[in-house]
Design a protein around this motif. Sequence first.
Motif, PDB file in Angstrom:
ATOM      1  N   GLY A 238       0.788  -1.222   0.000  1.00  0.00           N
ATOM      2  CA  GLY A 238       0.000   0.000   0.000  1.00  0.00           C
ATOM      3  C   GLY A 238       0.822   1.274   0.000  1.00  0.00           C
ATOM      4  O   GLY A 238       0.305   2.356  -0.246  1.00  0.00           O
ATOM      5  N   LYS A 239       2.121   1.169   0.274  1.00  0.00           N
ATOM      6  CA  LYS A 239       3.002   2.347   0.260  1.00  0.00           C
ATOM      7  C   LYS A 239       3.261   2.770  -1.184  1.00  0.00           C
ATOM      8  O   LYS A 239       3.147   1.973  -2.118  1.00  0.00           O
ATOM      9  N   GLU A 240       3.642   4.024  -1.348  1.00  0.00           N
ATOM     10  CA  GLU A 240       3.910   4.570  -2.666  1.00  0.00           C
ATOM     11  C   GLU A 240       5.351   5.048  -2.769  1.00  0.00           C
ATOM     12  O   GLU A 240       6.015   5.269  -1.761  1.00  0.00           O
ATOM     13  N   ALA A 241       5.795   5.200  -4.011  1.00  0.00           N
ATOM     14  CA  ALA A 241       7.142   5.718  -4.279  1.00  0.00           C
ATOM     15  C   ALA A 241       7.151   6.320  -5.680  1.00  0.00           C
ATOM     16  O   ALA A 241       6.322   5.975  -6.520  1.00  0.00           O
ATOM     17  N   VAL A 242       8.106   7.210  -5.910  1.00  0.00           N
ATOM     18  CA  VAL A 242       8.335   7.736  -7.255  1.00  0.00           C
ATOM     19  C   VAL A 242       9.284   6.760  -7.946  1.00  0.00           C
ATOM     20  O   VAL A 242      10.390   6.492  -7.447  1.00  0.00           O
ATOM     21  N   PHE A 243       8.844   6.219  -9.058  1.00  0.00           N
ATOM     22  CA  PHE A 243       9.530   5.113  -9.722  1.00  0.00           C
ATOM     23  C   PHE A 243      11.023   5.364  -9.967  1.00  0.00           C
ATOM     24  O   PHE A 243      11.864   4.548  -9.585  1.00  0.00           O
ATOM     25  N   GLY A 244      11.369   6.455 -10.624  1.00  0.00           N
ATOM     26  CA  GLY A 244      12.773   6.696 -10.973  1.00  0.00           C
ATOM     27  C   GLY A 244      13.666   6.817  -9.756  1.00  0.00           C
ATOM     28  O   GLY A 244      14.743   6.222  -9.698  1.00  0.00           O
ATOM     29  N   ARG A 245      13.215   7.554  -8.786  1.00  0.00           N
ATOM     30  CA  ARG A 245      14.004   7.750  -7.554  1.00  0.00           C
ATOM     31  C   ARG A 245      14.137   6.424  -6.789  1.00  0.00           C
ATOM     32  O   ARG A 245      15.225   6.070  -6.326  1.00  0.00           O
ATOM     33  N   PHE A 246      13.015   5.698  -6.640  1.00  0.00           N
ATOM     34  CA  PHE A 246      13.041   4.421  -5.937  1.00  0.00           C
ATOM     35  C   PHE A 246      14.006   3.454  -6.628  1.00  0.00           C
ATOM     36  O   PHE A 246      14.803   2.790  -5.978  1.00  0.00           O
TER      37      PHE A 246
ATOM     38  N   LEU B 222       8.965  -7.593  -5.198  1.00  0.00           N
ATOM     39  CA  LEU B 222       8.144  -6.490  -4.725  1.00  0.00           C
ATOM     40  C   LEU B 222       7.234  -6.040  -5.871  1.00  0.00           C
ATOM     41  O   LEU B 222       7.612  -5.171  -6.664  1.00  0.00           O
ATOM     42  N   PRO B 223       6.050  -6.617  -5.983  1.00  0.00           N
ATOM     43  CA  PRO B 223       5.147  -6.230  -7.080  1.00  0.00           C
ATOM     44  C   PRO B 223       4.532  -4.858  -6.819  1.00  0.00           C
ATOM     45  O   PRO B 223       4.345  -4.455  -5.669  1.00  0.00           O
ATOM     46  N   PHE B 224       4.235  -4.145  -7.892  1.00  0.00           N
ATOM     47  CA  PHE B 224       3.628  -2.823  -7.770  1.00  0.00           C
ATOM     48  C   PHE B 224       2.748  -2.540  -8.972  1.00  0.00           C
ATOM     49  O   PHE B 224       2.847  -3.197 -10.008  1.00  0.00           O
ATOM     50  N   ALA B 225       1.889  -1.545  -8.810  1.00  0.00           N
ATOM     51  CA  ALA B 225       1.056  -1.025  -9.895  1.00  0.00           C
ATOM     52  C   ALA B 225       1.326   0.468 -10.000  1.00  0.00           C
ATOM     53  O   ALA B 225       1.647   1.122  -9.002  1.00  0.00           O
ATOM     54  N   THR B 226       1.222   1.003 -11.202  1.00  0.00           N
ATOM     55  CA  THR B 226       1.362   2.446 -11.350  1.00  0.00           C
ATOM     56  C   THR B 226       0.029   3.083 -10.975  1.00  0.00           C
ATOM     57  O   THR B 226      -1.038   2.561 -11.292  1.00  0.00           O
ATOM     58  N   ILE B 227       0.104   4.182 -10.258  1.00  0.00           N
ATOM     59  CA  ILE B 227      -1.132   4.891  -9.917  1.00  0.00           C
ATOM     60  C   ILE B 227      -1.175   6.273 -10.559  1.00  0.00           C
ATOM     61  O   ILE B 227      -2.223   6.890 -10.619  1.00  0.00           O
ATOM     62  N   ARG B 228      -0.030   6.735 -11.064  1.00  0.00           N
ATOM     63  CA  ARG B 228       0.027   7.998 -11.790  1.00  0.00           C
ATOM     64  C   ARG B 228       1.197   7.912 -12.761  1.00  0.00           C
ATOM     65  O   ARG B 228       2.343   7.799 -12.345  1.00  0.00           O
ATOM     66  N   GLY B 229       0.905   7.926 -14.047  1.00  0.00           N
ATOM     67  CA  GLY B 229       1.939   7.860 -15.064  1.00  0.00           C
ATOM     68  C   GLY B 229       2.139   6.446 -15.591  1.00  0.00           C
ATOM     69  O   GLY B 229       1.388   5.522 -15.266  1.00  0.00           O
ATOM     70  N   LYS B 230       3.150   6.282 -16.416  1.00  0.00           N
ATOM     71  CA  LYS B 230       3.531   5.005 -17.020  1.00  0.00           C
ATOM     72  C   LYS B 230       5.006   4.750 -16.735  1.00  0.00           C
ATOM     73  O   LYS B 230       5.779   5.675 -16.520  1.00  0.00           O
ATOM     74  N   LEU B 231       5.412   3.488 -16.741  1.00  0.00           N
ATOM     75  CA  LEU B 231       6.773   3.134 -16.330  1.00  0.00           C
ATOM     76  C   LEU B 231       7.879   3.619 -17.260  1.00  0.00           C
ATOM     77  O   LEU B 231       9.042   3.418 -16.958  1.00  0.00           O
ATOM     78  N   ASP B 232       7.540   4.277 -18.342  1.00  0.00           N
ATOM     79  CA  ASP B 232       8.607   4.821 -19.165  1.00  0.00           C
ATOM     80  C   ASP B 232       8.981   6.243 -18.744  1.00  0.00           C
ATOM     81  O   ASP B 232       9.754   6.919 -19.408  1.00  0.00           O
ATOM     82  N   HIS B 233       8.457   6.697 -17.595  1.00  0.00           N
ATOM     83  CA  HIS B 233       8.787   8.015 -17.046  1.00  0.00           C
ATOM     84  C   HIS B 233       9.249   7.872 -15.598  1.00  0.00           C
ATOM     85  O   HIS B 233       8.619   7.191 -14.805  1.00  0.00           O
TER      86      HIS B 233
END
Length: 136
Positions: free
Chosen positions: A10-18, A56-67
Motif C-alpha cells: 500500500g506504500k507509494e514511491a516515485v519510480f525513478g528515484r526508488f 516487490l510487485p507494484f502497480a502504477t497509480i500515476r503515469g507510465k513506467l517509461d517516465h
Amino acid sequence: MIMLDTALEGKEAVFGRFSMDVHKHGLSLGGNWEYDFGSFDQIIWQEQGESIYLRLPFATIRGKLDHDETVIQFKTPYLIKHVLNIGLDYDSNSLLSAVGLNQFQAPLDTDGHIPHRDRWKQVGEHLIEQLTPYVY
C-alpha cells in the motif's frame, strides 16, 4: 511462494528515484514489467540452478513506467524459488540453443518448494525493512 507481511504493501514511491535508491540494495526492475505494473526483484540465495527471489510487485497509480516521475504503489511482497533448466534443451530449438542463438530456456519450476520457510520469511521481511526510507 511465501507471502510476506510487511508495511510495504500500500506504500507509494516515485519510480525513478526508488529504482536508483534500491539498486544499491541489490534490487532491480524485473523483466516482466508493463507500462502499468511490474516488480522489483532481488536474488537472495542461489545455488546450482536454484534461486530464491524477493519480489516487490507494484502497480502504477500515476503515469507510465517509461517516465521516472511515475508514482507506483506496492502490493504484497513475496519470496519465490525458481529452479532453472541447466541441462540441454531437447526440443525443436535445440540446434539454436547448441549454437548459442537461443540463450533462454524455461525454468523447470517457477514456484519451487522453499525449505526453512520461517528463516527465509525473516530474511525477506528484514530486507524490506531496509527499504522503508524510500517509500511514503
